[in-house]
Design a protein around this motif. Sequence first.
Motif, PDB file in Angstrom:
ATOM      1  N   MET A 225       2.241  13.652  -0.602  1.00 58.08           N
ATOM      2  CA  MET A 225       2.826  12.744   0.392  1.00 58.08           C
ATOM      3  C   MET A 225       1.700  11.962   1.058  1.00 58.08           C
ATOM      4  O   MET A 225       0.743  12.558   1.581  1.00 58.08           O
ATOM      5  CB  MET A 225       3.627  13.535   1.424  1.00 58.08           C
ATOM      6  N   ASP A 226       1.789  10.654   1.051  1.00 54.77           N
ATOM      7  CA  ASP A 226       0.700   9.784   1.494  1.00 54.77           C
ATOM      8  C   ASP A 226       1.021   9.234   2.884  1.00 54.77           C
ATOM      9  O   ASP A 226       2.076   8.597   3.069  1.00 54.77           O
ATOM     10  CB  ASP A 226       0.534   8.639   0.501  1.00 54.77           C
ATOM     11  N   ARG A 227       0.132   9.477   3.805  1.00 55.47           N
ATOM     12  CA  ARG A 227       0.342   8.969   5.158  1.00 55.47           C
ATOM     13  C   ARG A 227       0.313   7.460   5.186  1.00 55.47           C
ATOM     14  O   ARG A 227       1.039   6.828   5.982  1.00 55.47           O
ATOM     15  CB  ARG A 227      -0.746   9.529   6.105  1.00 55.47           C
ATOM     16  N   GLU A 228      -0.544   6.874   4.393  1.00 59.76           N
ATOM     17  CA  GLU A 228      -0.629   5.425   4.381  1.00 59.76           C
ATOM     18  C   GLU A 228       0.674   4.787   3.863  1.00 59.76           C
ATOM     19  O   GLU A 228       0.979   3.638   4.188  1.00 59.76           O
ATOM     20  CB  GLU A 228      -1.811   4.967   3.534  1.00 59.76           C
ATOM     21  N   ALA A 229       1.458   5.528   3.061  1.00 58.61           N
ATOM     22  CA  ALA A 229       2.757   5.023   2.588  1.00 58.61           C
ATOM     23  C   ALA A 229       3.854   5.297   3.613  1.00 58.61           C
ATOM     24  O   ALA A 229       4.690   4.430   3.895  1.00 58.61           O
ATOM     25  CB  ALA A 229       3.116   5.657   1.240  1.00 58.61           C
TER      26      ALA A 229
END
Length: 796
Positions: A225-229
Motif C-alpha cells: 500500500m503506497d502512501r503517495e497513492a
Amino acid sequence: MRISTTSCLCPFLVCLCFIQRCSGASHHVPTKVPSKNQTKLANGETEVHHRPKRGWIWNQFFVLEEHMGPDAQYVGKLHSNSDKGDGSVRYILSGEGAGTIFIIDEVTGDIHATKSLDRERKTHYVLHAQALDRNTEEALEPKSEFIIKVQDINDNAPKFPDGPFVASVPEMSEVGTSVLQVTATDADDPTYGNSARIVYSILQGQPYFSVDPKTGIIRTALANMDREAREHYTVVIQAKDMAGQVGGLSGSTTINITLTDVNDNPPKFPQKNYQLYVPESAQVGKPVGKIKANDEDLGVNADIRYSIINSEGANMFSISADRDTREGIISLKKPLNFERKKTYTLNIEGVNTHVDPRFSYLGSFKDTATLKITVGDVDEAPVFSMDYYIMDVYENSPSGTEVGAVTARDPDSRNSHVRYFLDRKEEGINYFRVDEYSGVIYTTLPLDREDMPWHNITVMASEVDNPSLLSHVPVTVQVLDVNDNPPEISTDEEVIVCESSRPGQVIQTVTAVDKDDFANGQRFSFASPSQLPVNPNFTLKDNEDSTASIIARRRRFNHLTQELYELPIVVWDGGEPSLSGTSTLTLRVCPCQRHGRIRMCQGEAFLSSAGLSTGALIAILLCIVILLAIVVLFITLRRSKKEPLIISEEDIRENVVTYDDEGGGEEDTEAFDIIALRNPAAAEELKFRRDIRPEGRKHCGPPRIHRSPSVELDEVDVHQFIKQKLVEADMDTSVPPYDSLQTYAYEGQGSPTGSISPLDSPGTHSEQDFNYLDNWGPQFQKLAELYGDPESDVTT
C-alpha cells in the motif's frame, strides 16, 4: 406448602413447565423434611420447630425481563400443607419489591409481577414468605426466604465505548501487519445463552484491511500500500451478538487509518538540463541561483543533500540545501571574469540523507542534473596590481619626496584610463598626495619617525569614463630613521652615595637612551666634559658596553657637610653622524645600611628595621591628625570666649611668658626667639643668629664646633659687644613690651695653654689604617669617622 407454576411464557421453558406440572414442581421445588424447620431470629441464631405433620415447600422463581403484556406477569405460587383450601390460611410476602413490584394473593398464594423488569439493572430479588392462620394469626409455617431471578433476554446490542478510533500503519507494510484491536461490550448475561457472545466483521475497508472475528484485531490485507497513492482509509467494524446468528443485535464503529511515510521514493529533478545567467559583478559568497529535486516522501525521508560532482563547477561554485524549501542554493566561491571565462557547466547531484535499506531493491536514491551558467559582462571598477602596498621614506625628507607608486587598470575590454586620488577621510592624508594620472605618492610635510613611525593611507582609483566605479587599496608607509636625536642618560633611579664610600668604589652604573632606531643607537660612549676641571669627588669610567660606572675618588662623605653633588656626563651614540648629549646627574649623600648588595638610606632603613607596615604608618598619621585637630579646636574655643568691655581698675593682670631655654652651648647655640610669639612676619625679617662670636674678621665656610688655637679670631672687647646688642634690643619695636632674656654663646678666648682636646690637635695622624672600622657595622661608624682620612672634610 407447595410452589408451582401453571404456565410458561417462553418456548425454551416448555420442558421446564411440563416437568413442573407432572411431578409437582419436583424440578423447581425441593421439599424439606417435615420433621424439622428452621427460622432465622433477629440475633442471627436459628430456632428449630418440630412439625412432624406439615412441611413448608419453597424454591426460586423465574420471571422474564422486559415483559410488555397487558396483564401482570405470573411468577409462581406459594402453598402450605396446612392449607385445606377453605381460606383459613393467609399468605404474606415481604422483602425486595414486595407490594410494589411483586404482589401475592393472600388466599391462593399466587405471585404476580406488576412491572416490567430489567435484568441489566437488577438480576434478582430476595423475598420472604409466611403462612398465618387467618383466625388466630398464628404462624402455620416459619418465615422462609426465596429468590425471584430475572430471566435474561437478548435486549442489548454490542457497543464500542471508545470509538471512533484513529490508527496508523507504515506504508508498504507486509500483509497481516497489526494495526489496532477494537473491543465491543454487551450488557446481556454472558453466562446464559448467546446473548453476549460477540463476533466481529468488517463492513467497510476491504480489500485493504481485515478483522479477526473473535479478537477484533485489525490487520493489513493488501501488500505494498503506497502512501503517495492513497494516504487515508476509513474502516467500519461491526460487532454482532448471538454468535452472529440471524436475529442477533449488532453495533459498529469507525477506524480512521493513516499510512505513515517511509523512504520509498528517490529524489528526482524535474528536468535534466538547466541554464542560469550570472553577472561577473556577483559578490563572492552570495547566492546566484537555485535548483530543486522533488521527493514525494515526507519529513526526514525527503531530505536531500546537493553536491557539485565535476571539478570545473566545484572550483567556482558551491551548493547547499535549504532546510525549509529543500532547494539547492548555488553560491559563488571565486570572482567571475567575463574576459577570462564566459560559461561554466555544473553537474549537480541530489541524494537522500536517510536511506531505508528495506527498499534498496528499488534502486539508488539519488538523481543528477546539468546546470549551464552564463557569465554576463558588466562594467567593473579598476583593479590594482597588488592587494596592498608597503612603502618607506626617510624621516626629515623635504616636502615632495617620492614615496612610491600604485598601479591600477580597467579589467574590461575597453581598457579605460584610470584616475587616482586619496581617501580624504583618513588622518594621514595631510602628509601625502598622489599624482592623479601616474599614481605616484609624494610627501607634503617632513616626517618624524619618533612622532609616528608608520602611516596608513588608502588610494582610490576610478575610470575616467565611469567615475562612480571606485576601487580601494591600502598603502602602508614606513618612516625610516635617521640619527637626529642625541642620547641621554637614563635617570630613572636616584643615585645614592653612602657616607662610608671609599676611593675606587663604584657608586652606580649608568646607561643611556636614544629616541632613534636601534640601528643608530646600539652603541654609547661616556666621558666627563673636557671644558670642566677634574672633579675631586667622582670620576667616570666607560665600560665600553654602552654603560659607564661612577667611581668615588675620596673617602668619607658627610651629608651634614654637603648632601647633594652634581656630576655632568657627556654621552655619544654610534650613529652616522654621531651625536652627543650632556646630562647632569644629582648624587645624594646619606648614611647607608647594607643588606646584601642593596644600599638604602638610614632614614628609610629605620622604618624597615622597625617592621612598620603601610597600615601601621597610616594609623600613626591618623592619630597625629586627630591630635592636631583637637588642639586646633581647643585653641579656637579659647579665643571665642568674650572678654569684658571695661576692666576694673582693681583688676591687675600680668602677662607671664615662660619658655625653657638652657642657653647657648657648644652644639646648641640657637636661643629661643620670643619675637616669633608676637609677630611671626617680623621675626622672619629680623631673624639673626646669636650663636656667633663678636665680629672680628670675615670667616668663610660653615661654622666649626671645635677650633684650633691656630685659627682663633682676633681679640675684641666683649663688654662693648654685649652693650651694642642691648641697645639694638631696646630699639627693636617688634619685641614684646616686657623684658626678655637673650644669650650669646661665647666662651671667651686667650688661654695661654690652648685647647687640650685631641680633636683640635694639629699634629700628624697615626700611620695606622683604620679603614677596617667601616666593615665592623654601624656601631663603629662614629669611631671610623673620628679616625678617618682628614681628606673627608674636603668639599667640591
